[in-house]
Scaffold this motif. Structure first.
Motif, PDB file in Angstrom:
ATOM      1  N   PHE A   1      87.209 -51.290  39.704  1.00  0.00           N
ATOM      2  CA  PHE A   1      88.043 -51.418  40.934  1.00  0.00           C
ATOM      3  C   PHE A   1      87.935 -49.875  41.488  1.00  0.00           C
ATOM      4  N   VAL A   2      88.060 -48.944  40.563  1.00  0.00           N
ATOM      5  CA  VAL A   2      88.212 -47.336  40.868  1.00  0.00           C
ATOM      6  C   VAL A   2      86.832 -47.068  41.287  1.00  0.00           C
ATOM      7  N   THR A   3      85.800 -47.288  40.579  1.00  0.00           N
ATOM      8  CA  THR A   3      84.467 -47.109  40.731  1.00  0.00           C
ATOM      9  C   THR A   3      83.903 -47.623  42.047  1.00  0.00           C
ATOM     10  N   ARG A   4      84.492 -48.893  42.522  1.00  0.00           N
ATOM     11  CA  ARG A   4      83.999 -49.430  43.712  1.00  0.00           C
ATOM     12  C   ARG A   4      84.756 -48.617  44.802  1.00  0.00           C
ATOM     13  N   LEU A   5      86.046 -48.043  44.714  1.00  0.00           N
ATOM     14  CA  LEU A   5      86.685 -47.370  45.698  1.00  0.00           C
ATOM     15  C   LEU A   5      86.032 -46.058  45.892  1.00  0.00           C
ATOM     16  N   LYS A   6      85.412 -45.453  44.854  1.00  0.00           N
ATOM     17  CA  LYS A   6      84.628 -44.087  45.028  1.00  0.00           C
ATOM     18  C   LYS A   6      83.495 -44.408  45.580  1.00  0.00           C
ATOM     19  N   LEU A   7      82.573 -45.141  45.319  1.00  0.00           N
ATOM     20  CA  LEU A   7      81.441 -45.495  45.970  1.00  0.00           C
ATOM     21  C   LEU A   7      81.376 -46.100  47.423  1.00  0.00           C
ATOM     22  N   ASP A   8      82.677 -46.588  47.873  1.00  0.00           N
ATOM     23  CA  ASP A   8      82.951 -46.931  49.251  1.00  0.00           C
ATOM     24  C   ASP A   8      83.271 -45.665  49.778  1.00  0.00           C
ATOM     25  N   SER A   9      83.839 -44.870  49.421  1.00  0.00           N
ATOM     26  CA  SER A   9      84.542 -43.640  50.082  1.00  0.00           C
ATOM     27  C   SER A   9      83.411 -42.527  50.222  1.00  0.00           C
ATOM     28  N   LYS A  10      82.183 -42.738  49.377  1.00  0.00           N
ATOM     29  CA  LYS A  10      80.919 -42.001  49.626  1.00  0.00           C
ATOM     30  C   LYS A  10      80.149 -42.435  50.858  1.00  0.00           C
ATOM     31  N   THR A  11      80.073 -43.709  50.826  1.00  0.00           N
ATOM     32  CA  THR A  11      79.358 -44.187  51.843  1.00  0.00           C
ATOM     33  C   THR A  11      79.934 -44.273  53.241  1.00  0.00           C
ATOM     34  N   LYS A  12      81.054 -44.025  53.440  1.00  0.00           N
ATOM     35  CA  LYS A  12      81.856 -44.258  54.554  1.00  0.00           C
ATOM     36  C   LYS A  12      82.196 -42.883  55.217  1.00  0.00           C
ATOM     37  N   ALA A  13      82.047 -41.882  54.283  1.00  0.00           N
ATOM     38  CA  ALA A  13      82.405 -40.364  54.897  1.00  0.00           C
ATOM     39  C   ALA A  13      81.318 -39.848  55.651  1.00  0.00           C
TER      40      ALA A  13
ATOM     41  N   TYR B   1      93.637 -59.205  26.650  1.00  0.00           N
ATOM     42  CA  TYR B   1      94.155 -58.600  27.939  1.00  0.00           C
ATOM     43  C   TYR B   1      93.981 -57.154  28.138  1.00  0.00           C
ATOM     44  N   ARG B   2      94.332 -56.403  27.359  1.00  0.00           N
ATOM     45  CA  ARG B   2      94.026 -54.946  27.651  1.00  0.00           C
ATOM     46  C   ARG B   2      92.685 -54.623  28.065  1.00  0.00           C
ATOM     47  N   ALA B   3      91.598 -55.264  27.357  1.00  0.00           N
ATOM     48  CA  ALA B   3      90.317 -54.713  27.462  1.00  0.00           C
ATOM     49  C   ALA B   3      89.787 -55.427  28.852  1.00  0.00           C
ATOM     50  N   LEU B   4      90.430 -56.654  29.331  1.00  0.00           N
ATOM     51  CA  LEU B   4      89.925 -57.237  30.757  1.00  0.00           C
ATOM     52  C   LEU B   4      90.599 -56.194  31.541  1.00  0.00           C
ATOM     53  N   ARG B   5      91.859 -56.020  31.543  1.00  0.00           N
ATOM     54  CA  ARG B   5      92.656 -55.453  32.502  1.00  0.00           C
ATOM     55  C   ARG B   5      92.113 -53.837  32.812  1.00  0.00           C
ATOM     56  N   ASP B   6      91.564 -53.171  31.720  1.00  0.00           N
ATOM     57  CA  ASP B   6      90.949 -51.899  31.701  1.00  0.00           C
ATOM     58  C   ASP B   6      89.753 -52.145  32.566  1.00  0.00           C
ATOM     59  N   HIS B   7      88.817 -53.109  32.127  1.00  0.00           N
ATOM     60  CA  HIS B   7      87.657 -53.179  32.503  1.00  0.00           C
ATOM     61  C   HIS B   7      87.614 -53.560  34.119  1.00  0.00           C
ATOM     62  N   ILE B   8      88.563 -54.432  34.488  1.00  0.00           N
ATOM     63  CA  ILE B   8      88.840 -54.536  36.006  1.00  0.00           C
ATOM     64  C   ILE B   8      89.183 -53.348  36.529  1.00  0.00           C
ATOM     65  N   SER B   9      89.920 -52.704  36.214  1.00  0.00           N
ATOM     66  CA  SER B   9      90.606 -51.357  36.964  1.00  0.00           C
ATOM     67  C   SER B   9      89.494 -50.566  36.799  1.00  0.00           C
ATOM     68  N   VAL B  10      88.763 -50.152  36.029  1.00  0.00           N
ATOM     69  CA  VAL B  10      87.637 -49.191  35.939  1.00  0.00           C
ATOM     70  C   VAL B  10      86.687 -49.647  37.189  1.00  0.00           C
TER      71      VAL B  10
ATOM     72  N   THR C   1      76.427 -53.159  47.919  1.00  0.00           N
ATOM     73  CA  THR C   1      75.980 -52.721  46.417  1.00  0.00           C
ATOM     74  C   THR C   1      76.988 -53.275  45.369  1.00  0.00           C
ATOM     75  N   THR C   2      76.798 -52.778  44.239  1.00  0.00           N
ATOM     76  CA  THR C   2      77.272 -53.311  43.175  1.00  0.00           C
ATOM     77  C   THR C   2      77.729 -51.990  42.599  1.00  0.00           C
ATOM     78  N   SER C   3      79.018 -52.034  41.845  1.00  0.00           N
ATOM     79  CA  SER C   3      79.682 -51.013  41.284  1.00  0.00           C
ATOM     80  C   SER C   3      78.820 -50.525  40.046  1.00  0.00           C
ATOM     81  N   LEU C   4      77.894 -51.371  39.595  1.00  0.00           N
ATOM     82  CA  LEU C   4      77.065 -51.011  38.588  1.00  0.00           C
ATOM     83  C   LEU C   4      76.011 -50.143  38.734  1.00  0.00           C
TER      84      LEU C   4
END
Length: 110
Positions: A98-110, A87-96, A55-58
């Protein structure tokens, strides 16, 4: 070109698959604009790995709107030639994302 891409992507908010493809095009355009062959090659490897994910984090609730606002912040910083803001905008975009991806993955593996 980047601003037009973000504007066009607004129409894809109800279609996570199409938005994910548009997202890859947006990122690829930024990579190519860097004129840094090494960066483009490395990021291509990252994107190929990400394409293997089911899946996509989107697809996460509200992530499409957030991602497009992040893309707009990136475009604004680039258009102003504000390296620190870009730099800040790109860093923040990638961080958000990544966190979204982690949350999605934690829900599908629970």
């Amino acid at each position: 070109v980047l601003r037009e891409m973000v504007d066009d992507d607004q129409a894809l908010l109800d279609n996570p698959g199409a938005l994910a493809r548009a997202n890859r095009r947006f990122h690829k355009q930024i990579h190519l604009a860097s004129h840094n062959r090494y960066l483009v090659q490395q990021l291509d490897l990252v994107h190929r790995s990400m394409a293997l994910m089911a899946t996509t984090s989107l697809a996460a609730e509200g992530r499409g709107e957030i991602a497009l606002s992040e893309h707009l912040a990136i475009v604004d910083a680039i258009s102003k030639r504000d390296e620190a803001a870009a730099y800040r905008a790109l860093r923040d975009h990638i961080s958000v994302a990544f966190v979204t991806r982690l949350k999605l993955d934690s829900k599908t593996k629970a």
